[in-house]
Design a protein around this motif. Sequence first.
Motif, PDB file in Angstrom:
ATOM      1  N   ALA A  82      10.812 -66.388  57.628  1.00 54.10           N
ATOM      2  CA  ALA A  82      10.006 -66.792  56.486  1.00 54.10           C
ATOM      3  C   ALA A  82      10.404 -68.183  56.030  1.00 54.10           C
ATOM      4  O   ALA A  82      11.588 -68.520  55.966  1.00 54.10           O
ATOM      5  N   SER A  83       9.400 -69.007  55.703  1.00 51.38           N
ATOM      6  CA  SER A  83       9.677 -70.366  55.257  1.00 51.38           C
ATOM      7  C   SER A  83      10.150 -70.397  53.817  1.00 51.38           C
ATOM      8  O   SER A  83      10.808 -71.352  53.407  1.00 51.38           O
ATOM      9  N   VAL A  84       9.835 -69.373  53.019  1.00 53.56           N
ATOM     10  CA  VAL A  84      10.259 -69.303  51.631  1.00 53.56           C
ATOM     11  C   VAL A  84      10.726 -67.881  51.329  1.00 53.56           C
ATOM     12  O   VAL A  84      10.456 -66.951  52.095  1.00 53.56           O
ATOM     13  N   GLN A  85      11.404 -67.726  50.213  1.00 51.35           N
ATOM     14  CA  GLN A  85      11.847 -66.416  49.744  1.00 51.35           C
ATOM     15  C   GLN A  85      10.963 -66.027  48.570  1.00 51.35           C
ATOM     16  O   GLN A  85      11.086 -66.581  47.482  1.00 51.35           O
ATOM     17  N   ILE A  86      10.067 -65.066  48.766  1.00 49.96           N
ATOM     18  CA  ILE A  86       9.132 -64.663  47.724  1.00 49.96           C
ATOM     19  C   ILE A  86       9.908 -63.988  46.587  1.00 49.96           C
ATOM     20  O   ILE A  86      10.757 -63.123  46.832  1.00 49.96           O
ATOM     21  N   PRO A  87       9.648 -64.352  45.337  1.00 52.94           N
ATOM     22  CA  PRO A  87      10.352 -63.706  44.218  1.00 52.94           C
ATOM     23  C   PRO A  87      10.030 -62.226  44.119  1.00 52.94           C
ATOM     24  O   PRO A  87       9.035 -61.739  44.668  1.00 52.94           O
ATOM     25  N   GLN A  88      10.841 -61.514  43.375  1.00 52.23           N
ATOM     26  CA  GLN A  88      10.667 -60.078  43.178  1.00 52.23           C
ATOM     27  C   GLN A  88       9.906 -59.809  41.889  1.00 52.23           C
ATOM     28  O   GLN A  88       9.759 -60.663  41.030  1.00 52.23           O
ATOM     29  N   ARG A  89       9.421 -58.570  41.779  1.00 47.92           N
ATOM     30  CA  ARG A  89       8.769 -58.072  40.566  1.00 47.92           C
ATOM     31  C   ARG A  89       7.638 -58.990  40.103  1.00 47.92           C
ATOM     32  O   ARG A  89       7.610 -59.447  38.964  1.00 47.92           O
ATOM     33  N   LEU A  90       6.707 -59.242  40.991  1.00 47.07           N
ATOM     34  CA  LEU A  90       5.586 -60.105  40.640  1.00 47.07           C
ATOM     35  C   LEU A  90       4.557 -59.394  39.764  1.00 47.07           C
ATOM     36  O   LEU A  90       3.661 -60.043  39.228  1.00 47.07           O
ATOM     37  N   ASN A  91       4.660 -58.078  39.634  1.00 43.15           N
ATOM     38  CA  ASN A  91       3.721 -57.354  38.786  1.00 43.15           C
ATOM     39  C   ASN A  91       4.224 -57.200  37.366  1.00 43.15           C
ATOM     40  O   ASN A  91       3.600 -56.527  36.554  1.00 43.15           O
ATOM     41  N   GLY A  92       5.363 -57.812  37.042  1.00 40.37           N
ATOM     42  CA  GLY A  92       5.899 -57.751  35.692  1.00 40.37           C
ATOM     43  C   GLY A  92       5.442 -58.933  34.864  1.00 40.37           C
ATOM     44  O   GLY A  92       5.413 -60.065  35.333  1.00 40.37           O
ATOM     45  N   THR A  93       5.047 -58.675  33.637  1.00 40.28           N
ATOM     46  CA  THR A  93       4.607 -59.747  32.736  1.00 40.28           C
ATOM     47  C   THR A  93       5.303 -59.577  31.387  1.00 40.28           C
ATOM     48  O   THR A  93       5.447 -58.438  30.907  1.00 40.28           O
ATOM     49  N   PRO A  94       5.734 -60.644  30.763  1.00 38.14           N
ATOM     50  CA  PRO A  94       5.691 -62.015  31.277  1.00 38.14           C
ATOM     51  C   PRO A  94       6.689 -62.214  32.420  1.00 38.14           C
ATOM     52  O   PRO A  94       7.742 -61.588  32.457  1.00 38.14           O
ATOM     53  N   MET A  95       6.336 -63.097  33.318  1.00 37.24           N
ATOM     54  CA  MET A  95       7.181 -63.359  34.464  1.00 37.24           C
ATOM     55  C   MET A  95       8.430 -64.122  34.041  1.00 37.24           C
ATOM     56  O   MET A  95       8.378 -64.938  33.118  1.00 37.24           O
ATOM     57  N   PRO A  96       9.552 -63.890  34.718  1.00 33.86           N
ATOM     58  CA  PRO A  96      10.747 -64.692  34.426  1.00 33.86           C
ATOM     59  C   PRO A  96      10.497 -66.168  34.718  1.00 33.86           C
ATOM     60  O   PRO A  96       9.648 -66.536  35.529  1.00 33.86           O
ATOM     61  N   ARG A  97      11.237 -67.004  34.045  1.00 35.64           N
ATOM     62  CA  ARG A  97      11.053 -68.440  34.210  1.00 35.64           C
ATOM     63  C   ARG A  97      11.331 -68.869  35.647  1.00 35.64           C
ATOM     64  O   ARG A  97      10.658 -69.752  36.183  1.00 35.64           O
ATOM     65  N   GLU A  98      12.313 -68.233  36.290  1.00 33.28           N
ATOM     66  CA  GLU A  98      12.631 -68.597  37.673  1.00 33.28           C
ATOM     67  C   GLU A  98      11.461 -68.294  38.599  1.00 33.28           C
ATOM     68  O   GLU A  98      11.188 -69.046  39.540  1.00 33.28           O
ATOM     69  N   THR A  99      10.753 -67.196  38.352  1.00 30.54           N
ATOM     70  CA  THR A  99       9.603 -66.848  39.183  1.00 30.54           C
ATOM     71  C   THR A  99       8.483 -67.858  39.009  1.00 30.54           C
ATOM     72  O   THR A  99       7.864 -68.304  39.988  1.00 30.54           O
ATOM     73  N   ARG A 100       8.209 -68.242  37.777  1.00 29.52           N
ATOM     74  CA  ARG A 100       7.151 -69.233  37.546  1.00 29.52           C
ATOM     75  C   ARG A 100       7.519 -70.581  38.151  1.00 29.52           C
ATOM     76  O   ARG A 100       6.668 -71.261  38.733  1.00 29.52           O
ATOM     77  N   GLN A 101       8.782 -70.972  38.006  1.00 30.55           N
ATOM     78  CA  GLN A 101       9.204 -72.251  38.565  1.00 30.55           C
ATOM     79  C   GLN A 101       9.077 -72.274  40.081  1.00 30.55           C
ATOM     80  O   GLN A 101       8.797 -73.326  40.670  1.00 30.55           O
ATOM     81  N   PHE A 102       9.248 -71.140  40.730  1.00 30.38           N
ATOM     82  CA  PHE A 102       9.079 -71.075  42.183  1.00 30.38           C
ATOM     83  C   PHE A 102       7.661 -71.466  42.578  1.00 30.38           C
ATOM     84  O   PHE A 102       7.450 -72.281  43.486  1.00 30.38           O
ATOM     85  N   PHE A 103       6.671 -70.913  41.895  1.00 28.27           N
ATOM     86  CA  PHE A 103       5.285 -71.211  42.242  1.00 28.27           C
ATOM     87  C   PHE A 103       4.911 -72.630  41.827  1.00 28.27           C
ATOM     88  O   PHE A 103       4.122 -73.292  42.526  1.00 28.27           O
ATOM     89  N   TYR A 104       5.434 -73.112  40.725  1.00 28.27           N
ATOM     90  CA  TYR A 104       5.138 -74.493  40.328  1.00 28.27           C
ATOM     91  C   TYR A 104       5.586 -75.470  41.409  1.00 28.27           C
ATOM     92  O   TYR A 104       4.827 -76.358  41.828  1.00 28.27           O
ATOM     93  N   LYS A 105       6.801 -75.327  41.851  1.00 20.68           N
ATOM     94  CA  LYS A 105       7.354 -76.247  42.846  1.00 20.68           C
ATOM     95  C   LYS A 105       6.702 -76.040  44.211  1.00 20.68           C
ATOM     96  O   LYS A 105       6.533 -77.000  44.979  1.00 20.68           O
ATOM     97  N   ASP A 106       6.342 -74.796  44.535  1.00 22.22           N
ATOM     98  CA  ASP A 106       5.693 -74.532  45.816  1.00 22.22           C
ATOM     99  C   ASP A 106       4.315 -75.197  45.878  1.00 22.22           C
ATOM    100  O   ASP A 106       3.939 -75.792  46.901  1.00 22.22           O
ATOM    101  N   VAL A 107       3.561 -75.109  44.787  1.00 20.26           N
ATOM    102  CA  VAL A 107       2.244 -75.751  44.735  1.00 20.26           C
ATOM    103  C   VAL A 107       2.390 -77.267  44.781  1.00 20.26           C
ATOM    104  O   VAL A 107       1.645 -77.964  45.503  1.00 20.26           O
ATOM    105  N   ALA A 108       3.339 -77.810  44.022  1.00 18.13           N
ATOM    106  CA  ALA A 108       3.524 -79.261  43.989  1.00 18.13           C
ATOM    107  C   ALA A 108       3.926 -79.808  45.359  1.00 18.13           C
ATOM    108  O   ALA A 108       3.464 -80.878  45.775  1.00 18.13           O
ATOM    109  N   ALA A 109       4.770 -79.075  46.083  1.00 18.95           N
ATOM    110  CA  ALA A 109       5.180 -79.523  47.417  1.00 18.95           C
ATOM    111  C   ALA A 109       4.001 -79.539  48.383  1.00 18.95           C
ATOM    112  O   ALA A 109       3.871 -80.447  49.219  1.00 18.95           O
ATOM    113  N   ALA A 110       3.119 -78.529  48.283  1.00 21.47           N
ATOM    114  CA  ALA A 110       1.952 -78.484  49.162  1.00 21.47           C
ATOM    115  C   ALA A 110       0.998 -79.643  48.872  1.00 21.47           C
ATOM    116  O   ALA A 110       0.460 -80.276  49.790  1.00 21.47           O
TER     117      ALA A 110
END
Length: 365
Positions: A82-110
Amino acid sequence: RGPFSTPVPKQQGHISCRGGAFAMAQIMAQLPGIARSCPLAPPQLLHQDMSRLHRQRNACRPFQSTRGQAGRRTSARATTVASVQIPQRLNGTPMPRETRQFFYKDVAAAVKAAVAAGEQRIRLQCTIPETNNEQDVYRIGTVLEMVRELAVTLAQDGKRVKVCIQGPMGQGVFMGLPLSLSGVRRIMDQMDWGDADDFVTTGAVGADQVDDTDFYILVAPQNVVGGNLIMTALGEHVAAAEEKGKTVITLNGNLKDIPSHSGVMGIRGREDRMAFASSFKLAYHFRLLFLPGFTYPIMGALRYSYGQDWEVYKRTERKDPAFKKKVEEYQLVGEFPGSGPMPDGNQITTSFQPKAKQKPAGQWW
């Protein structure tokens, strides 16, 4: 060590996690001599001695066997990594800050990779629960945080970025704005853009919004039920930006036809609308996979980043002996060429099925 047995020296009887293997070997080597020197020792006491030593030895095993188990897991895993490590507990809201930051940086890199390749029409699709406007846990704050991370990344080289929100469309009683975008412009005008505050502006969707800005980020452009087409304003915006060599980026746009009055989104012109929607180059895609008709539990995820392959992840759970609870993991079970279309349901289902072990070819007898 019973009352009738020869006492074991203290420095040899001490078991530690690091030097336990060597000390245990010395103790076990002395046990036969201890038993022979104590013929009156009851067998029950010798059995207790052996049980106690086995317990002490097993207490040190995790520090020795973990490396071996990790090596075996690595060898048994599929050859794909796998090129990335998918965060855990994606069905939990509100999401932890670390989980949101993962997607922010992943989108920005793309997006950064797509811009470096010279793409001018870029499409982003990230529909985690908090950014999916079709779910009740939709959170506009998460969307705007992602936009801010993207804008700051693009403005690092001194480029100017304009974040655009579509305005009300339609006429008279048919004028309206998508519910997911209601009040977003006011919130966005009050946002803090950090060090890129001098390089980021806000605006609407239309040809009159095109100026000397280098990048235009359009947040969730979509058609309105019973209203006019966003295609008209969006098409003019894209055409004016391309004339000046600028880049247009859409985030979670929905350019599909929806029910409308007076045949606004009828059969006429549908082929042209579909061709315009497909003209945007997909730079990032992430969505969760569920069983048909359900949004729980999460079965896996589908991910694509610019310049990479389509990746199919399967969600699994394993027991963690350290915390005595189940730990969620996303395992890469399938890959498809990034230059090809999005994997369909049959391909994803096939990736989820366990691979049959191939027997080594040999002689039939």
